[in-house]
Structure formats: structure tokens, C-alpha cells
Design an enzyme around this catalytic site. Structure first.
Site, mmCIF file in Angstrom:
data_model
loop_
_atom_site.group_PDB
_atom_site.id
_atom_site.type_symbol
_atom_site.label_atom_id
_atom_site.label_comp_id
_atom_site.label_asym_id
_atom_site.label_seq_id
_atom_site.Cartn_x
_atom_site.Cartn_y
_atom_site.Cartn_z
ATOM 1 C CE1 TYR A 129 -117.503 1.545 103.777
ATOM 2 C CE2 TYR A 129 -115.229 0.792 103.986
ATOM 3 C CZ TYR A 129 -116.561 0.712 104.348
ATOM 4 O OH TYR A 129 -116.951 -0.195 105.300
ATOM 5 N NE ARG A 153 -104.879 -4.872 99.850
ATOM 6 C CZ ARG A 153 -104.956 -5.668 100.896
ATOM 7 N NH1 ARG A 153 -104.661 -6.954 100.767
ATOM 8 N NH2 ARG A 153 -105.311 -5.207 102.073
ATOM 9 N NE ARG A 212 -122.843 -6.930 105.824
ATOM 10 C CZ ARG A 212 -121.791 -6.342 106.386
ATOM 11 N NH1 ARG A 212 -120.722 -7.060 106.695
ATOM 12 N NH2 ARG A 212 -121.791 -5.051 106.647
ATOM 13 N NE ARG A 260 -105.382 -14.163 106.072
ATOM 14 C CZ ARG A 260 -106.302 -13.567 106.824
ATOM 15 N NH1 ARG A 260 -107.087 -14.283 107.601
ATOM 16 N NH2 ARG A 260 -106.449 -12.260 106.786
ATOM 17 C CD GLU A 263 -125.293 -4.719 105.142
ATOM 18 O OE1 GLU A 263 -124.350 -4.574 104.350
ATOM 19 O OE2 GLU A 263 -125.147 -4.789 106.390
ATOM 20 N NE ARG A 291 -125.762 -0.412 94.675
ATOM 21 C CZ ARG A 291 -126.913 -0.961 94.303
ATOM 22 N NH1 ARG A 291 -127.824 -0.219 93.693
ATOM 23 N NH2 ARG A 291 -127.158 -2.236 94.551
ATOM 24 C CG ASP A 309 -112.298 0.137 107.174
ATOM 25 O OD1 ASP A 309 -113.470 -0.186 106.875
ATOM 26 O OD2 ASP A 309 -111.296 -0.411 106.674
#
Length: 370
Positions: free
Chosen positions: A350, A174, A282, A178, A302, A251, A352
Site C-alpha cells: 500500500y 500503531r 465511509r 493525540r 464506499e 481487498r 500513499d
């Protein structure tokens, strides 16, 4: 096992290992934590440069919708009220992220949600990808051509090292749109950065636990395995099994830290570079995570790169080939009675930070300490 000295040997002092060690120690279990790096904390480690807490391995912004997890981390440090509001630089112009009414105004000059919706819906409908075959088609079917070309197409190529048309569609499930003027990147209720850096959190978790840094489990595996009743392994699951079914692919990232003798470099903590004019993805300006007022500043460029022997694995490449390999390793792991696998490398997913903590608390709870 005459040499057994510990209830748990915990391989890796990142968030998963540190949380599990803290919980085990609290329950009266004797733990030894080892780490091949020369510091604790894994990828949340910070280094102090110019009086600024620099996130050594990229930006780590804590966010969660769980009051339980929020209360849990706040017992180790006070968290500030930092809100992640990154910017995106594309073709020389700055845009707000995530995609919101500020972004849409900057793109098209529209001021109302209905105007923005009509443009995006028209672009999505014109793409006509009912069953997207790759990431490019998936993105076009979600957000349309304008947003895809400005922010996703080239950024994705830098991030993954290949064109979006060559990547599987499921990488992007997704892309939130917003329709409010809200630049808060996360929807989670709780968000912030530990005041003084993440080292305070990890150090407090491990303060009563034996920790050995610069100790590589694989360089003396039989010795370390003999020390404890159980092993908590947070490293790469394929390495644990000597890569017998092949290597899982990742990666990696490369970081270039720079000190600048100016008060502000970019005026924001995170700026994404979405086109190909810059090789990096970034720039992070660390002082803004803690609202710093130092006279100098530290930035980090980065770069996304292919994993090598000299780089750290970051993003699992969860394509069909790698998931088949992972399944074979998981079958081996399921048969282990004295090894607990946890964290992003051991689970090849991955995570968080709040998810890592929740997973570690669940694995600790499963031990059913009396």
C-alpha cells in the site's frame, strides 16, 4: 529487435507510470504509455459531475513531509490548503478523528490530557496483551477497549471482511493517540488538493508523451514487448508472471456515486461509518475537497469487498501466505534486466501518493540518464 521504436514502454498511466514517463521524456527518452482503462491517471482520476471534481476511486488527499516532493507536484498544478479532518459516526453519534482530545471529550467528557491518559492507560493495562496474537489484541493493547469497540472493531470487519480476532496483529503497527485538540488527520507538513483536480497533474506530466488508452498489455503482449528497449510495469506482478506461483490476494472497493440537489449533504469531506448499521465504510462529499459552493452536491458511498474478476485490486493482504508468494515473484523480477517494476500493484504494497512519486523518482534516478 527491429521493431523497437521507444526507449520505454510504460504499462499503466497512474502516478508511478506518469512520473517515470515525465522524467524519462525530460531526459530525452522516447516513451509510450499504455493503459487498459479508458482514462489516464489510474486511481487518482477525477470526473466532473455538477461542476465538482469527483474522485472516481475514493478520496485522494495529498500529504507529505518532504519539501522536495511538495515542490515537485506543485510544478504541475496549484494546490489548495485543504486539511483532512474526517468524522466518525458510531452508534448514532459523531466523533472527531484522528483520536484526539475532541474525541476523548466526546467519549468520556474529559477536558485535559492527563484525564484522557489515565482512562486509556487503565484500559490498556487491563487488556494485559504483552504479545498480541491478532489485530483485536493489538488494538486493545494500543488504545484500550472504549476506542477499539467504538471505532475499530466493526469498521475493521467491514474493511477486511473478517473479525479483527481473525486478522494478524501486524496490520496495525500503531494507532496514534493525540493529546491535543487537533483534528488534522495527517502530521505531514504539506497537505492539499490540486485546484481543478488530479487530472491536471497527470495531463501535464504526459502532455508531450504518446499515450494509448484502452490498450491491454496482456492482450497483445509480444507486440508491446517488441516496441521498446525497456518496460516499466505498474500492474500486478503475479499477472505479469501468468500467476505461476498463485494469485496474490487483495481487498477491493465498490463506489456508489450519488448526485443530490442540495448544497450540502454531510458538511464534511469524509465521514467514516464505524458500526454495522451501514454496509459502507465511509461517505465522501467531494465538493469540500475544493471548498465548492455549487448548488448541488455529489457523494460517494464506499464499500470494501472481496476482489473479483470485475473489481479493481486496492489493499494487498500482506499475510504470511501472500508474502511467501510475493517473495517468489520478486525473485523472478530481480533477474529481469529490461523490466522495471513499480507502484502498489507491482510491488504489492500500500502506497500513499507521495510514496509512489518518491519511488518513481528513485527508479528513474537509478537509470542514470546522461
Amino acid at each position: 529487435m527491429a521493431n523497437v521504436k521507444y526507449d520505454y514502454l510504460i504499462v499503466g498511466s497512474g502516478l508511478f507510470g506518469s512520473v517515470f514517463a515525465y522524467e524519462a521524456n525530460k531526459a530525452g527518452k522516447k516513451c509510450l504509455v499504455i493503459d487498459r482503462r479508458n482514462h489516464s491517471g489510474g486511481n487518482v482520476h477525477c470526473q466532473n459531475l455538477e461542476g465538482i471534481n469527483v474522485h472516481s476511486y475514493g478520496a485522494h488527499i495529498f500529504h507529505t513531509d518532504s519539501l522536495q516532493i511538495w515542490k515537485y507536484v506543485n510544478q504541475f498544478a496549484d494546490f489548495n490548503h485543504y486539511i483532512n479532518s474526517p468524522l466518525a459516526l458510531s452508534e448514532g453519534k459523531l466523533y472527531n478523528l484522528p483520536f484526539n482530545m475532541n474525541t476523548f471529550y466526546q467519549l468520556w467528557g474529559v477536558k485535559t490530557p492527563s484525564e484522557a491518559r489515565s482512562i486509556i492507560e487503565a484500559e490498556v493495562n487491563s487488556s494485559n496483551f504483552k504479545t498480541p496474537a491478532n489485530l483485536e489484541e493489538q488494538a486493545l493493547s494500543l488504545v484500550g477497549e472504549s476506542i477499539y469497540k467504538k471505532f475499530i472493531q466493526h469498521y475493521t470487519k467491514k474493511q477486511w471482511g473478517r473479525d479483527a480476532s481473525c486478522l494478524p496483529a501486524f496490520i496495525i503497527k500503531r494507532l496514534p493517540l493525540r493529546y491535543t485538540y487537533n483534528n488534522n488527520y495527517f502530521n505531514d507538513r504539506y497537505q492539499g488538493i490540486p485546484i481543478g483536480g488530479y487530472n491536471l497533474v497527470v495531463n501535464k506530466m504526459l502532455q508531450n508523451i504518446e499515450l494509448r488508452l484502452s490498450h491491454d498489455f496482456f492482450k497483445d503482449r509480444s507486440f508491446f514487448e517488441s516496441l521498446a528497449e525497456k518496460i516499466v510495469f505498474t500492474g500486478k506482478i503475479d499477472e505479469f508472471y501468468q500467476y505461476q506461483y498463485g494469485k496474490l490476494e487483495y481487498r477491493s472497493l465498490k463506489f456508489e456515486h450519488e448526485i443530490h440537489d442540495i448544497q450540502d449533504y454531510q458538511g464534511n469531506a469524509v465521514v467514516n461509518y464505524c458500526d454495522l448499521t451501514a454496509a459502507f465504510t465511509r461517505i465522501i462529499e467531494h465538493k469540500h475537497f475544493e471548498f465548492g459552493t455549487q448548488k448541488s452536491t455529489v457523494i460517494t458511498k464506499e464499500y470494501a469487498i472481496n476482489e473479483s474478476l470485475n473489481s479493481e485490486p486496492y489493499y494487498p493482504i500482506n499475510d504470511t501466505k501472500n508474502m511467501k508468494i510475493l517473495k517468489r515473484y520478486q525473485c523472478l523480477a530481480d533477474k529481469e534486466s529490461n523490466v522495471i517494476f513499480g507502484g502498489r500493484l507491482a510491488e504489492y504494497r500500500y502506497y500513499d501518493m507521495h510514496q509512489v512519486i518518491a519511488s518513481a523518482l528513485k527508479k528513474a534516478s537509478d537509470e542514470q540518464w546522461k
